[in-house]
Write a protein that holds these residues in place. Structure first.
Motif, short mmCIF file in Angstrom:
data_model
loop_
_atom_site.label_atom_id
_atom_site.label_comp_id
_atom_site.label_asym_id
_atom_site.label_seq_id
_atom_site.Cartn_x
_atom_site.Cartn_y
_atom_site.Cartn_z
N LYS A 1 10.82 -5.24 7.72
CA LYS A 1 11.17 -3.85 7.44
C LYS A 1 12.05 -3.25 8.52
N HIS B 1 1.23 -9.52 7.88
CA HIS B 1 1.56 -8.11 8.05
C HIS B 1 2.53 -7.92 9.20
N SER C 1 -3.71 -2.24 8.72
CA SER C 1 -2.67 -1.41 9.32
C SER C 1 -2.11 -2.17 10.52
N ALA D 1 0.86 -1.19 0.00
CA ALA D 1 0.00 0.00 0.00
C ALA D 1 0.89 1.24 0.00
N ARG D 2 0.26 2.41 -0.13
CA ARG D 2 1.03 3.65 -0.20
C ARG D 2 1.74 3.97 1.11
N HIS D 3 1.10 3.70 2.22
CA HIS D 3 1.68 4.01 3.52
C HIS D 3 2.46 2.81 4.04
N THR D 4 3.57 3.07 4.71
CA THR D 4 4.48 2.00 5.10
C THR D 4 3.87 1.05 6.12
N ASP D 5 2.93 1.54 6.94
CA ASP D 5 2.34 0.68 7.96
C ASP D 5 1.03 0.06 7.49
N GLU D 6 0.73 0.17 6.20
CA GLU D 6 -0.49 -0.39 5.64
C GLU D 6 -0.18 -1.42 4.56
N CYS E 1 0.46 -2.37 14.05
CA CYS E 1 1.13 -1.70 15.16
C CYS E 1 1.85 -2.78 15.96
#
Length: 323
Positions: free
Chosen positions: A244, A237, A273, A200-205, A275
């Protein structure tokens, strides 16, 4: 009496392929207390395709076995028709003894102790249960799985889904484009067909890949994203997040706490997402702004042993767990 010589009927465990059925028999011990036999294969194209899959049984395979045992009990002993549509609300997994989950030279014959902890009803009609399953091997508890589930008949399900689909049509429901999957090694897989994440565009997604051709996740036709796919997305994920961080530890899952809040459509983007805090990761799955699921995983990174910090509490849980 339990036996392990053949599996039970596919429809009792909501499977289509005989190869995806693990429960072999059931019996009743007392009111609200049952047992089921199950045989775990030494190798499976989905559940064994992990970093540790050839050494020990996958927690998701243990969960699937408990799910099948619970379904068989509900259909055989509680009188729920096999055509009913089930929805899992919450799920808990706890490893009790790691050594008992080791893959050995023969398939594992497992006995599930299945207890109905709570019943839900509308009038005099049973509509749901909370079930505790203690999966035992060699006569000792290996893992505990608690499932809260409800069900409706086919007609009610069709009305519910038609209403949901109409409400969600404004988000542009369409057949999703072919997803570019993350490299298998980044998420602890060897077979790219078992990868369920796309960048996805965001690193945590990440975007969840909904591949209806996967013969385990989509053993038969369903009109929504299965909970097993959501659990696997949460695991992958978490592994991607570890990768990462330039560290890919030999992590193993010792606990899972999942809440399934809404039904996810097959033809709308499903986002995850992540965490991470210490040994726990939390995956939040959303679709069109709606919370779909929250899945917390607890990981063990230290040298493996026959027990871990959860063991004492979990052995107590085999005697009688209460929320």
């Amino acid at each position: 009496m339990l036996n392990f010589s053949h599996t039970i009927e596919c429809d009792l465990v909501h499977r289509r392929a005989n190869s995806e059925v693990f429960v072999t028999s059931t019996d009743q011990v007392a009111e609200d207390n049952y047992r089921f036999g199950a045989q775990l294969p030494r190798w499976h194209p989905f559940f064994s395709d992990t970093d540790l899959g050839r050494q020990e049984y996958d927690p998701l395979l243990i969960i699937e076995t408990a799910r099948q045992g619970s379904l068989a009990v509900v259909h055989r002993y509680l009188g729920v028709p096999t055509g009913s549509q089930f929805v899992i609300r919450t799920l808990e997994f706890r490893e009790v003894e790691q050594d008992l989950l080791a893959v050995r030279s023969v398939p594992a014959d497992v006995v599930g102790r299945c207890r109905i902890m709570r019943r839900y009803a509308r009038g005099d009609q049973l509509t749901g249960v909370v079930v505790e399953n203690i999966l035992c091997r060699d006569g000792r508890p290996a893992a505990r799985v608690e499932i809260s589930a409800s069900w409706v008949d086919t007609d009610h399900w069709k009305v519910l889904r038609q209403r949901q689909r109409a409400e969600r049509a404004q988000h542009g429901i369409s057949k999703p484009a072919q997803a570019h999957r993350i490299a298998p090694a980044q998420v602890g897989r060897a077979d790219p067909r078992n990868v369920v994440l796309s960048p996805a565009r965001h690193t945590d997604e990440a975007v969840v890949v909904v591949d209806t051709g996967n013969p385990t996740l989509f053993d038969h036709h369903v009109d929504h994203v299965p909970g097993m796919l959501e659990l696997e997305a949460a695991r992958q994920h978490a592994l991607l997040a570890f990768a990462k961080q330039d560290s890919m530890p030999e992590g193993r899952i010792t606990a899972i706490d999942a809440q399934f809040r809404d039904i996810a459509e097959l033809d709308l983007p499903l986002l995850s997402s992540i965490c991470a805090e210490g040994r726990r990761t939390l995956a939040s799955l959303t679709q069109a702004g709606r919370a779909v699921a929250e899945i917390e995983l607890t990981w063990q990174f230290e040298a493996p042993g026959s027990a871990n910090e959860f063991t004492t509490d979990l052995i107590d849980a085999t005697i009688g767990h209460r929320r």
